[in-house]
Design a protein around this motif. Structure first.
Motif, PDB file in Angstrom:
ATOM      1  N   ALA A 146       0.826  -1.208   0.000  1.00 28.33           N
ATOM      2  CA  ALA A 146       0.000   0.000   0.000  1.00 28.33           C
ATOM      3  C   ALA A 146       0.860   1.258   0.000  1.00 28.33           C
ATOM      4  CB  ALA A 146      -0.945   0.002   1.197  1.00 28.33           C
ATOM      5  N   VAL A 147       1.970   1.240   0.745  1.00 22.71           N
ATOM      6  CA  VAL A 147       2.871   2.396   0.791  1.00 22.71           C
ATOM      7  C   VAL A 147       3.511   2.626  -0.571  1.00 22.71           C
ATOM      8  CG1 VAL A 147       4.998   3.273   1.796  1.00 22.71           C
ATOM      9  CG2 VAL A 147       3.294   2.202   3.252  1.00 22.71           C
ATOM     10  N   ARG A 148       3.905   1.561  -1.240  1.00 19.73           N
ATOM     11  CA  ARG A 148       4.483   1.702  -2.581  1.00 19.73           C
ATOM     12  C   ARG A 148       3.476   2.312  -3.560  1.00 19.73           C
ATOM     13  NH1 ARG A 148       9.287  -1.036  -3.338  1.00 19.73           N
ATOM     14  NH2 ARG A 148       9.894  -2.440  -1.640  1.00 19.73           N
ATOM     15  N   THR A 180      -5.793   8.726   2.598  1.00 21.93           N
ATOM     16  CA  THR A 180      -5.705   7.831   1.448  1.00 21.93           C
ATOM     17  C   THR A 180      -4.982   6.543   1.812  1.00 21.93           C
ATOM     18  OG1 THR A 180      -5.649   9.753  -0.031  1.00 21.93           O
ATOM     19  CG2 THR A 180      -4.936   7.647  -0.942  1.00 21.93           C
ATOM     20  N   LEU A 181      -3.893   6.667   2.568  1.00 21.95           N
ATOM     21  CA  LEU A 181      -3.131   5.498   2.991  1.00 21.95           C
ATOM     22  C   LEU A 181      -3.973   4.591   3.880  1.00 21.95           C
ATOM     23  CD1 LEU A 181      -0.449   3.950   3.185  1.00 21.95           C
ATOM     24  CD2 LEU A 181       0.169   5.442   5.101  1.00 21.95           C
ATOM     25  N   ASP A 186      -6.814  -0.419   4.701  1.00 24.48           N
ATOM     26  CA  ASP A 186      -8.027  -1.027   5.245  1.00 24.48           C
ATOM     27  C   ASP A 186      -8.684  -1.950   4.219  1.00 24.48           C
ATOM     28  OD1 ASP A 186     -10.024  -1.067   7.499  1.00 24.48           O
ATOM     29  OD2 ASP A 186     -11.326  -0.376   5.884  1.00 24.48           O
ATOM     30  N   GLU A 187      -8.695  -1.535   2.953  1.00 24.05           N
ATOM     31  CA  GLU A 187      -9.264  -2.379   1.903  1.00 24.05           C
ATOM     32  C   GLU A 187      -8.455  -3.654   1.711  1.00 24.05           C
ATOM     33  OE1 GLU A 187      -9.462   0.041  -1.557  1.00 24.05           O
ATOM     34  OE2 GLU A 187     -11.185   1.215  -0.868  1.00 24.05           O
ATOM     35  N   VAL A 196      -8.188  -1.322  10.604  1.00 26.58           N
ATOM     36  CA  VAL A 196      -7.139  -0.307  10.653  1.00 26.58           C
ATOM     37  C   VAL A 196      -7.630   0.852  11.507  1.00 26.58           C
ATOM     38  CG1 VAL A 196      -5.735   1.299   9.319  1.00 26.58           C
ATOM     39  CG2 VAL A 196      -6.229  -0.981   8.412  1.00 26.58           C
ATOM     40  N   LEU A 197      -6.923   1.126  12.589  1.00 25.95           N
ATOM     41  CA  LEU A 197      -7.288   2.229  13.477  1.00 25.95           C
ATOM     42  C   LEU A 197      -6.640   3.539  13.047  1.00 25.95           C
ATOM     43  CD1 LEU A 197      -6.970   0.380  16.911  1.00 25.95           C
ATOM     44  CD2 LEU A 197      -9.000   0.673  15.484  1.00 25.95           C
TER      45      LEU A 197
END
Length: 286
Positions: A146-148, A180-181, A186-187, A196-197
């Protein structure tokens, strides 16, 4: 069974009392009656003991019987279940994950170093236990992915000379980028029953090979912007000076003298060093 099933087993304290009573009774009858058959009750006690479960707050136990999902215990306390159940412990507490610093390319192709801080917890024990192989490793891998993806969606910063006019950048739009992250992670983690908190960028910088060049570029941009403001202010001050001199009729300046005065004032106001005054005892022409 494809969904989480919450169960509340038998009271463990009651079964503990029964087991203790059977243990004492079997020992007493074995020696009092002198009959070894009563010793079989001891075997029953040892069969009962593995069925006791202690569930602490914000923990759970996933129960299986020969590969079949029976249910999940989430309420804390002492319980007793079928001794043949397989019991898998899954924590429901919030966990922190600080990812490694990844080298990725931003939207403009510039190599950057980025990491994220993720706060997560298990929401669905069935998915965490059976829909993925190792949910903790799944969290790490999907967070890195996700970060990438996030880094490739936005530029590190805005640069006017590239014609880049982005409203959201990795450096300046912290809240927007974090939202957005968080949504992206979360998805990805929903398949594992993970909630995801919070998700935020923990580290962000240019990669080492271009860090010095980008620093000089940022400094040059800042210098140009500062010079632009200085020139605007200097022009305004020169205009005000000429207007006040003409209005108060302090001195009558022709076009040549005005040009010389404007030149001197601009040099003084825009220069980065203190001006050295020079006394002119003659005229402009001598």
């Amino acid at each position: 069974m494809k969904e989480e099933k919450i169960i509340i087993p038998a009271n463990g304290y009651l079964m503990l009392f029964i087991a203790f009573s059977v243990l004492i009774g079997s020992i007493f009858l074995t020696f009092y009656k002198e009959n070894a058959m009563f010793a079989l009750l001891l075997v029953a006690v040892f069969i009962i003991l593995p069925g006791f479960i202690m569930v602490q707050p914000n923990n759970s136990r996933v129960l299986l019987l020969f590969g079949k999902y029976i249910g999940t215990i989430k309420k804390n306390g002492l319980y007793w279940v079928n001794p043949f159940y397989t019991k898998k412990k899954i924590s429901l507490r919030a966990s922190n994950f600080d990812s490694e610093r990844l080298k990725v390319n931003d939207k403009m192709g510039n190599p950057i170093m980025i990491s994220t801080i993720l706060v997560w917890r298990v929401k669905n024990t069935y998915k965490a236990a059976f829909d993925v192989d190792n949910f903790e490793n799944f969290v790490r891998v999907q967070t890195d992915a996700a970060v990438r993806k996030l880094a490739s969606m936005y530029p590190y910063d805005n640069f006017a000379d590239e014609g880049l006019d982005e409203d959201i950048t990795l450096r300046s739009s912290v809240n927007e980028v974090s939202e957005t992250l968080e949504k992206e992670i979360d998805e990805r983690l929903s398949i594992a029953g993970i909630e995801v908190l919070e998700a935020r960028i923990g580290y962000l910088a240019y990669a080492q090979e271009i860090a010095n060049a980008m620093l000089k570029r940022q400094q040059a941009t800042a210098i140009v912007a500062a010079r632009h403001k200085i020139v605007e202010g200097a022009v305004s001050m020169v205009e005000m000076a000429l207007e006040e001199l003409g209005k108060k009729q302090i001195v009558d300046l022709d076009e040549e003298r005005k040009a010389a005065m404007v030149s001197n004032l601009m040099v003084i106001l825009c220069g980065d060093k203190d001006a050295s005054p020079v006394l002119n005892t003659g005229t402009l022409n001598h």
